[in-house]
Structure formats: C-alpha cells, structure tokens
Design a protein around this motif. Sequence first.
Motif, PDB file in Angstrom:
ATOM      1  N   ALA A 147     108.627  42.905  92.762  1.00 20.13           N
ATOM      2  CA  ALA A 147     108.716  41.568  92.161  1.00 20.13           C
ATOM      3  C   ALA A 147     110.156  41.152  91.888  1.00 20.13           C
ATOM      4  N   SER A 148     111.015  42.086  91.549  1.00 17.58           N
ATOM      5  CA  SER A 148     112.410  41.748  91.248  1.00 17.58           C
ATOM      6  C   SER A 148     113.252  41.587  92.506  1.00 17.58           C
ATOM      7  N   GLN A 149     112.762  42.092  93.624  1.00 23.75           N
ATOM      8  CA  GLN A 149     113.456  42.052  94.921  1.00 23.75           C
ATOM      9  C   GLN A 149     114.777  42.818  94.903  1.00 23.75           C
ATOM     10  N   LEU A 150     114.960  43.671  93.915  1.00 24.31           N
ATOM     11  CA  LEU A 150     116.200  44.449  93.820  1.00 24.31           C
ATOM     12  C   LEU A 150     115.956  45.943  93.820  1.00 24.31           C
ATOM     13  N   GLY A 151     114.704  46.368  93.754  1.00 22.43           N
ATOM     14  CA  GLY A 151     114.407  47.790  93.793  1.00 22.43           C
ATOM     15  C   GLY A 151     113.997  48.371  92.454  1.00 22.43           C
ATOM     16  N   ILE A 152     113.857  49.690  92.455  1.00 21.72           N
ATOM     17  CA  ILE A 152     113.484  50.460  91.266  1.00 21.72           C
ATOM     18  C   ILE A 152     114.747  51.111  90.713  1.00 21.72           C
ATOM     19  N   PHE A 153     114.941  51.011  89.400  1.00 27.67           N
ATOM     20  CA  PHE A 153     116.119  51.576  88.756  1.00 27.67           C
ATOM     21  C   PHE A 153     115.725  52.457  87.580  1.00 27.67           C
ATOM     22  N   ILE A 154     116.554  53.451  87.316  1.00 30.32           N
ATOM     23  CA  ILE A 154     116.402  54.277  86.122  1.00 30.32           C
ATOM     24  C   ILE A 154     116.883  53.434  84.951  1.00 30.32           C
ATOM     25  N   SER A 155     116.008  53.197  83.973  1.00 29.23           N
ATOM     26  CA  SER A 155     116.380  52.354  82.836  1.00 29.23           C
ATOM     27  C   SER A 155     116.684  53.166  81.584  1.00 29.23           C
ATOM     28  N   LYS A 156     116.228  54.415  81.556  1.00 22.22           N
ATOM     29  CA  LYS A 156     116.493  55.261  80.383  1.00 22.22           C
ATOM     30  C   LYS A 156     116.344  56.712  80.802  1.00 22.22           C
ATOM     31  N   VAL A 157     117.231  57.550  80.317  1.00 19.87           N
ATOM     32  CA  VAL A 157     117.138  58.993  80.541  1.00 19.87           C
ATOM     33  C   VAL A 157     117.128  59.662  79.176  1.00 19.87           C
ATOM     34  N   VAL A 158     116.120  60.492  78.945  1.00 20.74           N
ATOM     35  CA  VAL A 158     116.001  61.196  77.665  1.00 20.74           C
ATOM     36  C   VAL A 158     117.106  62.257  77.585  1.00 20.74           C
ATOM     37  N   PRO A 159     117.928  62.226  76.519  1.00 21.23           N
ATOM     38  CA  PRO A 159     118.988  63.228  76.384  1.00 21.23           C
ATOM     39  C   PRO A 159     118.414  64.648  76.379  1.00 21.23           C
ATOM     40  N   ASP A 160     119.112  65.562  76.989  1.00 25.51           N
ATOM     41  CA  ASP A 160     118.754  66.989  77.074  1.00 25.51           C
ATOM     42  C   ASP A 160     117.451  67.245  77.838  1.00 25.51           C
ATOM     43  N   SER A 161     116.999  66.285  78.626  1.00 26.69           N
ATOM     44  CA  SER A 161     115.812  66.496  79.466  1.00 26.69           C
ATOM     45  C   SER A 161     116.259  67.080  80.805  1.00 26.69           C
ATOM     46  N   ASP A 162     115.282  67.535  81.598  1.00 22.06           N
ATOM     47  CA  ASP A 162     115.610  68.023  82.944  1.00 22.06           C
ATOM     48  C   ASP A 162     116.254  66.917  83.780  1.00 22.06           C
ATOM     49  N   ALA A 163     115.789  65.677  83.604  1.00 20.52           N
ATOM     50  CA  ALA A 163     116.360  64.548  84.345  1.00 20.52           C
ATOM     51  C   ALA A 163     117.828  64.348  83.971  1.00 20.52           C
ATOM     52  N   HIS A 164     118.135  64.482  82.686  1.00 23.58           N
ATOM     53  CA  HIS A 164     119.516  64.351  82.219  1.00 23.58           C
ATOM     54  C   HIS A 164     120.382  65.468  82.784  1.00 23.58           C
ATOM     55  N   ARG A 165     119.880  66.687  82.750  1.00 23.82           N
ATOM     56  CA  ARG A 165     120.636  67.834  83.281  1.00 23.82           C
ATOM     57  C   ARG A 165     120.815  67.735  84.798  1.00 23.82           C
ATOM     58  N   ALA A 166     119.872  67.067  85.476  1.00 26.43           N
ATOM     59  CA  ALA A 166     119.974  66.906  86.928  1.00 26.43           C
ATOM     60  C   ALA A 166     120.961  65.805  87.313  1.00 26.43           C
ATOM     61  N   GLY A 167     121.436  65.047  86.329  1.00 23.32           N
ATOM     62  CA  GLY A 167     122.442  64.028  86.596  1.00 23.32           C
ATOM     63  C   GLY A 167     121.930  62.612  86.719  1.00 23.32           C
ATOM     64  N   LEU A 168     120.647  62.367  86.436  1.00 24.44           N
ATOM     65  CA  LEU A 168     120.158  60.988  86.464  1.00 24.44           C
ATOM     66  C   LEU A 168     120.806  60.193  85.339  1.00 24.44           C
TER      67      LEU A 168
END
Length: 142
Positions: free
Chosen positions: A69-90
């Motif tokens: 719907a936005s025609q711009l794609g999917i973006f990471i809007s929030k990364v939980v501190p100290d999560s695996d996603a945060h440690r992976a560099g997202l």
Amino acid sequence: MDQKIPYDDYQLPVVFLPSYESPPAWIPPQERIQHPDYNNELTQFLPRTVVLKKPPGAQLGFNIRGGKASQLGIFISKVVPDSDAHRAGLQEGDQVLSVNEVDFQDIEHSRAVEILKSAREILMRVRFFPYNYQRQKERTVH
C-alpha cells in the motif's frame, strides 16, 4: 531600528523568506576523506544478510511497517534492545528486501507478518535506507 511594515501595506504577492544561513565552508575533495564532517562509509547502505533463529513461541525482536500500500516496501520500524535482532545488526530504517527467498519489495503488510511469524529460521536480505523509511512513515499507519 527596523520598523515592521503592516502586512496589509505590502505589495502583492507577499513572500516571506527564512533568514539567510551561510553555507558550510568549502573543503577540497582530497581533504574530505579524513574530514569529520564527511561520512564516507557508504557500505552501510549496501544490502546485507541477517540470519535469525526463532524458538517456538518466541518474539522476533523487531517490528515492521509498510508494504504494498505504501509503494515503498517493508521497513524495520523498531528493534528491541538486547534482542537477537539487535545483536544481528538490524536497525530502524532497514528495508527488508527478502525473507527466506520471498521478495518483500512488493508484498502486503499482512503477508509479510505471516511469513515472519511462521518461520523458525529467518534468512533476511536488508539494506539501510533511511530516506525511503521517512517517506514511508509519512504515508502509512502500520
């Protein structure tokens, strides 16, 4: 002292310009590489691969926004501190290009969430794209 002219006394059209700001000092190109005012690390904008393993019932450690719907794609809007996603560099502003070889550049938000939540191992291709992320935030409510 400067006297203000009443608005009604101005000749039409009326245009109020912001106060002038001097541009930054010019720096010769050969000196820019080491200069602190220039960020020459363009590799931060290149696509990269992130691998996440998610145990059953666990959270992803990040939120997404956007979609077809936005025609711009999917973006990471929030990364939980100290999560695996945060440690992976997202990071906020990363555009999700694909997940487990599924193209995320023209996908519905709900379908993207479904793919991310159902996967146990997530192989993501992302790139940091803060300009389009800001544009996307202005267009959507997700």
